[in-house]
Design a protein around this motif. Sequence first.
Motif, PDB file in Angstrom:
ATOM      1  N   GLN A 178       0.935  -1.323   0.229  1.00 21.36           N
ATOM      2  CA  GLN A 178      -0.118  -0.040   0.037  1.00 21.36           C
ATOM      3  C   GLN A 178       0.941   1.218   0.027  1.00 21.36           C
ATOM      4  O   GLN A 178       0.399   2.404  -0.455  1.00 21.36           O
ATOM      5  CB  GLN A 178      -0.872   0.084   1.204  1.00 21.36           C
ATOM      6  N   TRP A 179       1.978   1.090   0.600  1.00 24.00           N
ATOM      7  CA  TRP A 179       2.725   2.477   0.896  1.00 24.00           C
ATOM      8  C   TRP A 179       4.077   2.597  -0.151  1.00 24.00           C
ATOM      9  O   TRP A 179       5.062   3.418   0.178  1.00 24.00           O
ATOM     10  CB  TRP A 179       3.207   2.719   2.053  1.00 24.00           C
ATOM     11  N   ALA A 180       4.252   1.535  -1.157  1.00 24.19           N
ATOM     12  CA  ALA A 180       5.370   1.589  -1.870  1.00 24.19           C
ATOM     13  C   ALA A 180       5.628   3.008  -2.747  1.00 24.19           C
ATOM     14  O   ALA A 180       6.697   3.503  -2.918  1.00 24.19           O
ATOM     15  CB  ALA A 180       5.380   0.466  -2.919  1.00 24.19           C
ATOM     16  N   ASP A 181       4.544   3.472  -3.163  1.00 22.67           N
ATOM     17  CA  ASP A 181       4.455   4.647  -3.893  1.00 22.67           C
ATOM     18  C   ASP A 181       4.754   5.860  -3.012  1.00 22.67           C
ATOM     19  O   ASP A 181       5.201   7.134  -3.581  1.00 22.67           O
ATOM     20  CB  ASP A 181       3.295   4.995  -4.771  1.00 22.67           C
ATOM     21  N   ALA A 182       4.718   5.743  -1.703  1.00 24.63           N
ATOM     22  CA  ALA A 182       4.864   6.930  -0.827  1.00 24.63           C
ATOM     23  C   ALA A 182       6.509   6.817  -0.407  1.00 24.63           C
ATOM     24  O   ALA A 182       6.577   7.582   0.643  1.00 24.63           O
ATOM     25  CB  ALA A 182       4.110   6.768   0.331  1.00 24.63           C
ATOM     26  N   GLY A 183       7.290   6.140  -0.711  1.00 25.56           N
ATOM     27  CA  GLY A 183       8.816   6.036  -0.345  1.00 25.56           C
ATOM     28  C   GLY A 183       9.037   4.928   0.467  1.00 25.56           C
ATOM     29  O   GLY A 183       9.953   5.126   1.387  1.00 25.56           O
ATOM     30  N   PHE A 184       8.229   4.034   0.972  1.00 26.72           N
ATOM     31  CA  PHE A 184       8.478   3.211   1.883  1.00 26.72           C
ATOM     32  C   PHE A 184       8.893   1.923   1.223  1.00 26.72           C
ATOM     33  O   PHE A 184       8.637   1.325   0.271  1.00 26.72           O
ATOM     34  CB  PHE A 184       7.065   2.659   2.691  1.00 26.72           C
ATOM     35  N   ILE A 185      10.214   1.286   1.863  1.00 24.36           N
ATOM     36  CA  ILE A 185      10.874   0.210   1.134  1.00 24.36           C
ATOM     37  C   ILE A 185      11.084  -0.773   2.273  1.00 24.36           C
ATOM     38  O   ILE A 185      11.463  -0.503   3.556  1.00 24.36           O
ATOM     39  CB  ILE A 185      12.196   0.856   0.725  1.00 24.36           C
ATOM     40  N   ARG A 186      11.013  -2.197   1.836  1.00 23.54           N
ATOM     41  CA  ARG A 186      11.356  -3.185   2.886  1.00 23.54           C
ATOM     42  C   ARG A 186      12.734  -3.508   2.883  1.00 23.54           C
ATOM     43  O   ARG A 186      13.418  -3.707   2.253  1.00 23.54           O
ATOM     44  CB  ARG A 186      10.714  -4.446   2.337  1.00 23.54           C
ATOM     45  N   THR A 187      13.206  -3.491   4.162  1.00 19.63           N
ATOM     46  CA  THR A 187      14.814  -3.772   4.368  1.00 19.63           C
ATOM     47  C   THR A 187      15.031  -4.976   4.902  1.00 19.63           C
ATOM     48  O   THR A 187      16.016  -5.571   4.822  1.00 19.63           O
ATOM     49  CB  THR A 187      15.139  -2.762   5.236  1.00 19.63           C
ATOM     50  N   THR A 226      17.491  -4.794  -3.561  1.00 21.47           N
ATOM     51  CA  THR A 226      16.638  -3.893  -3.636  1.00 21.47           C
ATOM     52  C   THR A 226      16.929  -2.571  -2.983  1.00 21.47           C
ATOM     53  O   THR A 226      16.810  -1.361  -3.597  1.00 21.47           O
ATOM     54  CB  THR A 226      15.277  -4.278  -3.070  1.00 21.47           C
ATOM     55  N   VAL A 227      17.542  -2.633  -1.761  1.00 26.97           N
ATOM     56  CA  VAL A 227      18.182  -1.384  -1.217  1.00 26.97           C
ATOM     57  C   VAL A 227      18.904  -0.458  -1.984  1.00 26.97           C
ATOM     58  O   VAL A 227      18.866   0.605  -2.182  1.00 26.97           O
ATOM     59  CB  VAL A 227      18.561  -1.737   0.339  1.00 26.97           C
ATOM     60  N   ARG A 228      20.220  -1.290  -2.465  1.00 29.04           N
ATOM     61  CA  ARG A 228      21.074  -0.702  -3.157  1.00 29.04           C
ATOM     62  C   ARG A 228      20.583  -0.090  -4.523  1.00 29.04           C
ATOM     63  O   ARG A 228      20.877   1.036  -4.863  1.00 29.04           O
ATOM     64  CB  ARG A 228      21.926  -1.796  -3.657  1.00 29.04           C
ATOM     65  N   GLU A 229      19.678  -0.569  -5.038  1.00 30.22           N
ATOM     66  CA  GLU A 229      18.686  -0.303  -6.536  1.00 30.22           C
ATOM     67  C   GLU A 229      18.240   1.197  -6.129  1.00 30.22           C
ATOM     68  O   GLU A 229      18.404   2.158  -6.688  1.00 30.22           O
ATOM     69  CB  GLU A 229      18.038  -1.239  -6.943  1.00 30.22           C
ATOM     70  N   ARG A 230      17.413   1.102  -5.137  1.00 26.60           N
ATOM     71  CA  ARG A 230      16.799   2.474  -4.443  1.00 26.60           C
ATOM     72  C   ARG A 230      17.755   3.432  -4.246  1.00 26.60           C
ATOM     73  O   ARG A 230      17.493   4.628  -4.507  1.00 26.60           O
ATOM     74  CB  ARG A 230      15.564   2.077  -3.568  1.00 26.60           C
ATOM     75  N   LEU A 231      18.875   3.168  -3.434  1.00 25.02           N
ATOM     76  CA  LEU A 231      19.999   4.135  -3.211  1.00 25.02           C
ATOM     77  C   LEU A 231      20.494   4.792  -4.683  1.00 25.02           C
ATOM     78  O   LEU A 231      20.754   5.854  -4.618  1.00 25.02           O
ATOM     79  CB  LEU A 231      20.928   3.468  -2.417  1.00 25.02           C
ATOM     80  N   THR A 234      18.662   7.566  -6.304  1.00 24.74           N
ATOM     81  CA  THR A 234      18.590   8.818  -5.630  1.00 24.74           C
ATOM     82  C   THR A 234      20.140   9.549  -5.690  1.00 24.74           C
ATOM     83  O   THR A 234      20.120  10.658  -5.104  1.00 24.74           O
ATOM     84  CB  THR A 234      18.093   8.582  -4.008  1.00 24.74           C
ATOM     85  N   ARG A 235      20.991   8.859  -6.368  1.00 23.70           N
ATOM     86  CA  ARG A 235      22.419   9.376  -6.168  1.00 23.70           C
ATOM     87  C   ARG A 235      22.485  10.530  -7.247  1.00 23.70           C
ATOM     88  O   ARG A 235      22.084  10.471  -8.550  1.00 23.70           O
ATOM     89  CB  ARG A 235      23.364   8.241  -6.481  1.00 23.70           C
ATOM     90  N   VAL A 236      23.072  11.431  -6.882  1.00 17.70           N
ATOM     91  CA  VAL A 236      23.295  12.835  -7.616  1.00 17.70           C
ATOM     92  C   VAL A 236      24.502  12.474  -8.554  1.00 17.70           C
ATOM     93  O   VAL A 236      25.464  12.212  -8.271  1.00 17.70           O
ATOM     94  CB  VAL A 236      23.756  13.991  -6.949  1.00 17.70           C
ATOM     95  N   ARG A 237      24.408  12.559 -10.043  1.00 10.88           N
ATOM     96  CA  ARG A 237      25.379  12.384 -10.901  1.00 10.88           C
ATOM     97  C   ARG A 237      25.347  13.461 -11.857  1.00 10.88           C
ATOM     98  O   ARG A 237      24.639  14.239 -11.919  1.00 10.88           O
ATOM     99  CB  ARG A 237      24.679  11.163 -11.765  1.00 10.88           C
ATOM    100  N   PRO A 238      26.799  13.777 -12.608  1.00  8.43           N
ATOM    101  CA  PRO A 238      26.926  14.959 -13.404  1.00  8.43           C
ATOM    102  C   PRO A 238      26.168  14.733 -14.472  1.00  8.43           C
ATOM    103  O   PRO A 238      25.621  13.610 -14.996  1.00  8.43           O
ATOM    104  CB  PRO A 238      28.514  14.738 -13.823  1.00  8.43           C
ATOM    105  N   GLN A 239      25.950  15.978 -15.208  1.00  6.79           N
ATOM    106  CA  GLN A 239      25.005  15.712 -16.436  1.00  6.79           C
ATOM    107  C   GLN A 239      25.946  15.534 -17.523  1.00  6.79           C
ATOM    108  O   GLN A 239      27.001  15.664 -17.806  1.00  6.79           O
ATOM    109  CB  GLN A 239      24.382  17.326 -16.789  1.00  6.79           C
TER     110      GLN A 239
END
Length: 240
Positions: A178-187, A226-231, A234-239
């Motif tokens: 139910q909360w996957a789209d709200a940014g909750f992730i199973r660890t 899955t946690v690695r993939e989500r991280l 969100t990583r900032v990368r150069p253009q």
Amino acid sequence: MINVLVADDELPAVEELAFLLGRDDRVGTIHRASSGSEALRILATTSPDAVFLDIHMPAVSGLDIARAISRRAKPPLVVFVTADEDCALEAFELAAVDYLLKPLRAESLTRTVGRIAELLRDGGAPAAEMITVDQGGTTRMIRRDDIMYVQAQGDYARLHTAEASYLVRVPLADLEQQWADAGFIRTHRSYLVALKHVTQIRLSADGPHVTVAGAGVPISRRHLPTVRERLEATRVRPQP
């Protein structure tokens, strides 16, 4: 700078809230009103970014003020400050940004100001997703985005916020869906984490975990990819 209006029929409450807000570098002008009618007069000539309203004021209540300003083309953000929990649902139906209970806690107010600043940057106030919980025989409404992590307890789940925890009769697997789209992730088989509240991550093989609200939440071997993939997402990368 965030310009605000504080309205409460008890002058000491007005001064206390104005003092606490004045300590926050993000807050600029603070207008004060000791009645609902005075608040409306101020709102007729000024345009604060946010209003902090006591709910139970004689003649013109905080809810009345919120209804009145909701008809504006660009209404200020509304925060209710009250000793009464019973009006929480109606408050959030009026698109309140937050609902603070007296006596005020400085940490809660700081989080609220941060939420206001974020909404002003984004240009609007989306309706908060509310969760109904029971605690000590009292039914309460809490914001879903205040939940930092969830811990499985059999067929129940314990919702952890910065101020308290609440037990709900919902399996963790259901909340995960139910909360996957709200940014909750199973660890872990026993934990669901809100990524926005994660402050530190340790991915070493000898006990990977995330830190949320000062608590270490484990990452199981099964959920580590899955946690690695989500991280990485969100990583900032150069253009390029």
